[in-house]
Design an enzyme around this catalytic site. Structure first.
Site, PDB file in Angstrom:
ATOM      1  N   HIS A 483      24.044 -30.209   7.730  1.00 39.28           N
ATOM      2  CA  HIS A 483      23.289 -28.971   7.311  1.00 39.28           C
ATOM      3  C   HIS A 483      23.196 -29.156   5.701  1.00 39.28           C
ATOM      4  O   HIS A 483      23.249 -28.027   5.092  1.00 39.28           O
ATOM      5  CB  HIS A 483      24.182 -27.849   7.823  1.00 39.28           C
ATOM      6  N   ASN A 521      23.069 -22.325  12.131  1.00 40.33           N
ATOM      7  CA  ASN A 521      22.302 -23.751  12.134  1.00 40.33           C
ATOM      8  C   ASN A 521      21.066 -23.523  11.597  1.00 40.33           C
ATOM      9  O   ASN A 521      20.220 -22.442  11.628  1.00 40.33           O
ATOM     10  CB  ASN A 521      22.108 -24.254  13.554  1.00 40.33           C
TER      11      ASN A 521
HETATM   12  C1  LIG Z   1      22.011 -34.957  13.829  1.00 39.42           C
HETATM   13  C2  LIG Z   1      21.661 -33.777  13.261  1.00 39.42           C
HETATM   14  C3  LIG Z   1      21.818 -32.626  14.212  1.00 39.42           C
HETATM   15  C4  LIG Z   1      21.566 -31.473  13.688  1.00 39.42           C
HETATM   16  N1  LIG Z   1      21.593 -30.343  14.829  1.00 39.42           N
HETATM   17  C5  LIG Z   1      21.108 -29.063  14.554  1.00 39.42           C
HETATM   18  C6  LIG Z   1      21.084 -28.105  15.370  1.00 39.42           C
HETATM   19  O1  LIG Z   1      21.464 -28.303  16.600  1.00 39.42           O
HETATM   20  N2  LIG Z   1      20.614 -26.871  15.100  1.00 39.42           N
HETATM   21  C7  LIG Z   1      19.946 -26.563  13.688  1.00 39.42           C
HETATM   22  O2  LIG Z   1      19.480 -25.762  13.363  1.00 39.42           O
HETATM   23  N3  LIG Z   1      19.970 -27.578  12.765  1.00 39.42           N
HETATM   24  C8  LIG Z   1      20.545 -28.953  13.055  1.00 39.42           C
HETATM   25  N4  LIG Z   1      20.617 -29.885  12.261  1.00 39.42           N
HETATM   26  C9  LIG Z   1      19.997 -29.599  10.865  1.00 39.42           C
HETATM   27  C10 LIG Z   1      18.500 -29.526  10.806  1.00 39.42           C
HETATM   28  O3  LIG Z   1      18.067 -30.476  11.866  1.00 39.42           O
HETATM   29  C11 LIG Z   1      18.089 -29.831   9.322  1.00 39.42           C
HETATM   30  O4  LIG Z   1      18.825 -29.097   8.391  1.00 39.42           O
HETATM   31  C12 LIG Z   1      16.386 -29.651   9.263  1.00 39.42           C
HETATM   32  O5  LIG Z   1      15.796 -30.488  10.178  1.00 39.42           O
HETATM   33  C13 LIG Z   1      15.874 -30.251   7.843  1.00 39.42           C
HETATM   34  O6  LIG Z   1      14.543 -29.796   7.691  1.00 39.42           O
HETATM   35  P1  LIG Z   1      13.830 -30.076   6.432  1.00 39.42           P
HETATM   36  O7  LIG Z   1      12.390 -29.737   6.645  1.00 39.42           O
HETATM   37  O8  LIG Z   1      14.611 -29.464   5.202  1.00 39.42           O
HETATM   38  O9  LIG Z   1      13.901 -31.692   6.305  1.00 39.42           O
HETATM   39  P2  LIG Z   1      13.436 -32.750   7.421  1.00 39.42           P
HETATM   40  O10 LIG Z   1      13.214 -32.019   8.627  1.00 39.42           O
HETATM   41  O11 LIG Z   1      14.114 -33.790   7.360  1.00 39.42           O
HETATM   42  O12 LIG Z   1      11.679 -33.123   6.974  1.00 39.42           O
HETATM   43  C14 LIG Z   1      11.706 -33.808   5.774  1.00 39.42           C
HETATM   44  C15 LIG Z   1      10.637 -34.928   6.206  1.00 39.42           C
HETATM   45  O13 LIG Z   1      10.243 -35.793   5.005  1.00 39.42           O
HETATM   46  C16 LIG Z   1       9.971 -37.061   5.282  1.00 39.42           C
HETATM   47  N5  LIG Z   1      10.081 -37.608   4.073  1.00 39.42           N
HETATM   48  C17 LIG Z   1      11.064 -37.724   3.189  1.00 39.42           C
HETATM   49  N6  LIG Z   1      10.759 -38.618   2.060  1.00 39.42           N
HETATM   50  C18 LIG Z   1       9.434 -38.799   2.412  1.00 39.42           C
HETATM   51  C19 LIG Z   1       8.530 -39.785   1.662  1.00 39.42           C
HETATM   52  N7  LIG Z   1       8.765 -40.240   0.263  1.00 39.42           N
HETATM   53  N8  LIG Z   1       7.362 -39.773   1.933  1.00 39.42           N
HETATM   54  C20 LIG Z   1       6.778 -39.325   3.089  1.00 39.42           C
HETATM   55  N9  LIG Z   1       7.740 -38.510   4.004  1.00 39.42           N
HETATM   56  C21 LIG Z   1       8.975 -38.436   3.518  1.00 39.42           C
HETATM   57  C22 LIG Z   1      11.090 -37.540   6.220  1.00 39.42           C
HETATM   58  O14 LIG Z   1      10.635 -38.378   6.889  1.00 39.42           O
HETATM   59  C23 LIG Z   1      11.326 -36.068   7.222  1.00 39.42           C
HETATM   60  O15 LIG Z   1      10.533 -36.279   8.367  1.00 39.42           O
HETATM   61  C24 LIG Z   1      20.809 -31.146  12.659  1.00 39.42           C
HETATM   62  C25 LIG Z   1      20.609 -32.232  11.613  1.00 39.42           C
HETATM   63  C26 LIG Z   1      20.933 -33.447  12.291  1.00 39.42           C
HETATM   64  C27 LIG Z   1      20.541 -34.534  11.142  1.00 39.42           C
END
Ligand SMILES: Cc1cc2nc3c(=O)[nH]c(=O)nc-3n(C[C@H](O)[C@H](O)[C@H](O)COP(=O)(O)OP(=O)(O)OC[C@H]3O[C@@H](n4cnc5c(N)ncnc54)[C@H](O)[C@@H]3O)c2cc1C
Ligand SMILES: *[C@@H]1O[C@H](CO)[C@@H](O)[C@H](O)[C@H]1NC(C)=O
Ligand SMILES: *[C@@H]1O[C@H](CO)[C@@H](O)[C@H](O)[C@H]1NC(C)=O
Ligand SMILES: *[C@@H]1O[C@H](CO)[C@@H](O)[C@H](O)[C@H]1NC(C)=O
Ligand SMILES: *[C@@H]1O[C@H](CO)[C@@H](O)[C@H](O)[C@H]1NC(C)=O
Length: 543
Positions: A483, A521
């Site tokens: 997280h 979460n």
């Molecule tokens: C193993 C794991 C288990 C988890 N379990 C839970 C859970 O059960 N419940 C919960 O609520 N949260 C959970 N989390 C946390 C949650 O999934 C994350 O906090 C959340 O998905 C992050 O969202 P975001 O939109 O900030 O980033 P992300 O969803 O990571 O989106 C960022 C996107 O940008 C893309 N990107 C990055 N750089 C570039 C670039 N230069 N060019 C093009 N694309 C790019 C990436 O590929 C990615 O798809 C978990 C996370 C992980 C890793």
């Protein structure tokens, strides 16, 4: 058990981390593709130069709902470095999780591994749908303190609507099987009350939360929110890596990105259009730095041209430390991701996962003679975290040219004494849960005939009232809950509308803006945030 070196513990905690959810190989992983492919194109099919109203960098947890929402009125290009999740059947089902995490990162896996300077192994999503396609799927809304401290003048009615919009598409009410039902009882017996039944809201006590895994185990991640888009206005490009945001003076005007063949493309925005960074808590600060927005000294040391000196980009990186214990249980349960949570008044949380154990019984334990030698054991993980992390770290570039190279991230776990005290308090509470009648039933007989938990890795300290022993336990077993957040905080890098301070036409909408991770979460609130900011932009431009 006493002589574990730090690296052994790390490796152990990694192995026994919550991805040991595999089913036995006799169970095939269902190949049920997610249907959302209407507007998804491989980047190689995109023109070398194009114009849109909005360009969103990162098709992740927040980026997908944002793109969908903006497409109701405007033309949108969503750029995602990863591939189509249907390429990885193991991420589409709860039973495939361990295969996903047993897989080595070859640059094409749906997640990118990184190790922070703290030495803790970690993971980022790298697939359309982002973290929501590789995570544990637990869904629970943000807590009150998050909304109070976010630095945003929330329209709480719109927040509610945005959550509901997400939930009608991706969230299921889990039917609890053996393990989660037992864990739920243990939490209640351990005094984490009241029993709040099933609820998506953040409530003190014990509750069953939502899950993006339905009751067949199929994952419903952020990609499915794309299905609600206006198909005429949305173009999603996968396997494209954004390299830079392009500026004219202090105005963002476009992006440059590489497709999978290494060909360079550019895309620009129309007048009144915007670029939105939704590349996640690692990707967004990284791209701002690569684009010349960040601390001048850091950029200059890498010979990067400075567009805007912004001392806070990459600062205040935090990761909620994971504490807890893993143990082998002498019977078989249905493999399960987290479905239940215990929430304490001061925002300390407990969850549990279980699956078949790949480990043999430690030599200090005996299996009862009546049992067959090939008994299937269960590996159970009891994990916990707390919301407010006071220890802060930083993110710096490791390369001035290659965006694929992981930046250097340091979280400084437990460097703030308040965090360590919080962990001690939490582990003590976990000790209460371990003393319950339900937990008694999962003990195993040791060679001296005593019933004990068959801990894997460090056992919980014997004397939980010895602060220094528990502190030592917290430090030695520290792991990530995934997280991690920060790097582009509201009030420091972006304003209350998620606009980058000092730059026109550029926003950041993802976990990098959080100073506190929302709720137990964060995924629920990240999906909500994408929808919410999208609605706000549509409102603002039509008024
Ligand atoms: C193993 C794991 C288990 C988890 N379990 C839970 C859970 O059960 N419940 C919960 O609520 N949260 C959970 N989390 C946390 C949650 O999934 C994350 O906090 C959340 O998905 C992050 O969202 P975001 O939109 O900030 O980033 P992300 O969803 O990571 O989106 C960022 C996107 O940008 C893309 N990107 C990055 N750089 C570039 C670039 N230069 N060019 C093009 N694309 C790019 C990436 O590929 C990615 O798809 C978990 C996370 C992980 C890793
Ligand atoms: C699922 O999608 C993948 C990748 O797009 C494709 O190769 C496969 O044939 C699809 N499977 C089904 C059952 O539709
Ligand atoms: C162990 O699991 C396998 C696969 O699910 C099953 O075939 C076998 O019967 C189980 N063995 C025992 C002793 O339960
Ligand atoms: C990149 O990281 C490696 C390992 O941490 C380090 O040796 C190297 O100096 C770093 N490069 C830059 C440009 O920071
Ligand atoms: C408390 O734990 C520390 C560290 O493990 C140990 O050195 C000390 O002897 C313990 N104190 C008591 C009173 O048990």
């Amino acid at each position: 058990m006493e002589n574990y070196s730090k690296s052994t513990i790390l490796i152990l905690s990694l192995i026994i981390s919550i991805f040991q959810l595999q089913v036995h190989s006799s169970h095939a992983i269902p190949n049920q593709n997610v249907s959302y492919m209407k507007f998804v194109h491989n980047g190689i099919d995109l023109p070398a130069k194009e114009k849109y109203d909005y360009i969103i960098i990162g098709g992740g947890t927040a980026g997908c709902p944002l793109a969908t929402t903006l497409s109701s009125k405007f033309s949108v290009l969503l750029l995602e470095r990863g591939s189509d999740p249907n390429k990885y059947p193991y991420v589409l089902n709860e039973q495939g999780l361990s295969k996903a995490f047993g897989t080595e990162d070859d640059g094409k896996t749906p997640f990118q591994r990184f190790v922070s300077e703290d030495g803790v192994e970690n993971i980022r999503g790298r697939v359309l749908g982002g973290g929501s396609m590789v995570n544990i799927g637990f869904y629970s809304r943000g807590h009150k303190e998050f909304f109070e401290s976010a630095g945003v003048d929330w329209d709480m009615e719109l927040v509610e609507k945005a959550y509901e919009w997400v939930e009608e598409t991706v969230v299921s009410q889990p039917i609890l099987k053996d393990w989660q039902a037992a864990f739920r009882s243990a939490l209640l017996e351990g005094g984490i009350v009241p029993d709040n039944g099933f609820d998506l809201r953040h409530l003190v006590g014990t509750k069953t939360g939502g899950s993006i895994f339905d009751n067949k185990g199929n994952r419903h991640g952020a990609v499915e929110l794309l299905n609600k888009a206006n198909p005429k206005n949305l173009k999603v490009a996968i396997e494209v890596t954004v390299q830079r945001i392009l500026f004219s003076d202090l105005s963002a005007k476009g992006v440059s990105y590489l497709d999978s063949t290494g060909k360079l493309h550019t895309a620009f925005i129309h007048k009144k259009g915007e670029i939105v960074l939704s590349a996640g808590a690692i990707g967004s600060p990284q791209l701002l730095l690569l684009s010349g927005i960040g601390p001048k000294s850091h950029l200059s040391s890498l010979k990067l041209p400075v567009v805007l000196h912004q001392p806070y980009v990459g600062k205040s990186m935090s990761d909620n430390p994971r504490f807890g214990a893993s143990m082998v249980v002498q019977f078989q349960v249905v493999p399960t991701a987290a479905k239940v949570v215990g929430i304490l008044q001061d925002n300390i949380y407990f969850q549990s996962l279980a699956g078949p154990s790949p480990f043999l019984v430690p030599p200090t334990f005996s299996l009862l003679p009546s049992q067959p030698t090939s008994i299937n054991l269960t590996l159970a993980n009891f994990v916990g975290k707390f919301s407010e992390v006071n220890s802060k770290g930083s993110l710096k570039l490791n390369s001035s040219i290659d965006v694929k190279k992981s930046p250097i991230v340091q979280f400084n776990y437990y460097s703030h004494p308040g965090d360590l005290a919080r962990c001690v308090k939490s582990v003590r509470k976990l000790g209460d849960v371990f003393k319950t009648p339900t937990m008694e039933k999962i003990k195993t007989q040791d060679l001296e005939g005593n019933k004990r938990f068959m801990f894997l890795g460090l056992p919980l300290p014997e004397n939980l009232w010895n602060d220094s022993a528990v502190e030592e336990y917290c430090k030695k077993t520290v792991a990530t809950y995934w997280h991690y957040h920060g790097g582009c905080l509201v009030g420091k890098v972006v304003d209350g509308n998620y606009k980058v301070i000092g730059i026109e036409n550029l926003r950041v909408v993802d976990g990098s803006t959080f100073s506190v991770s929302p709720g137990t979460n964060p995924m629920a609130t990240l999906m909500m945030l994408g929808r919410y900011v999208g609605l706000k932009i549509v409102q603002q431009r039509s008024s």
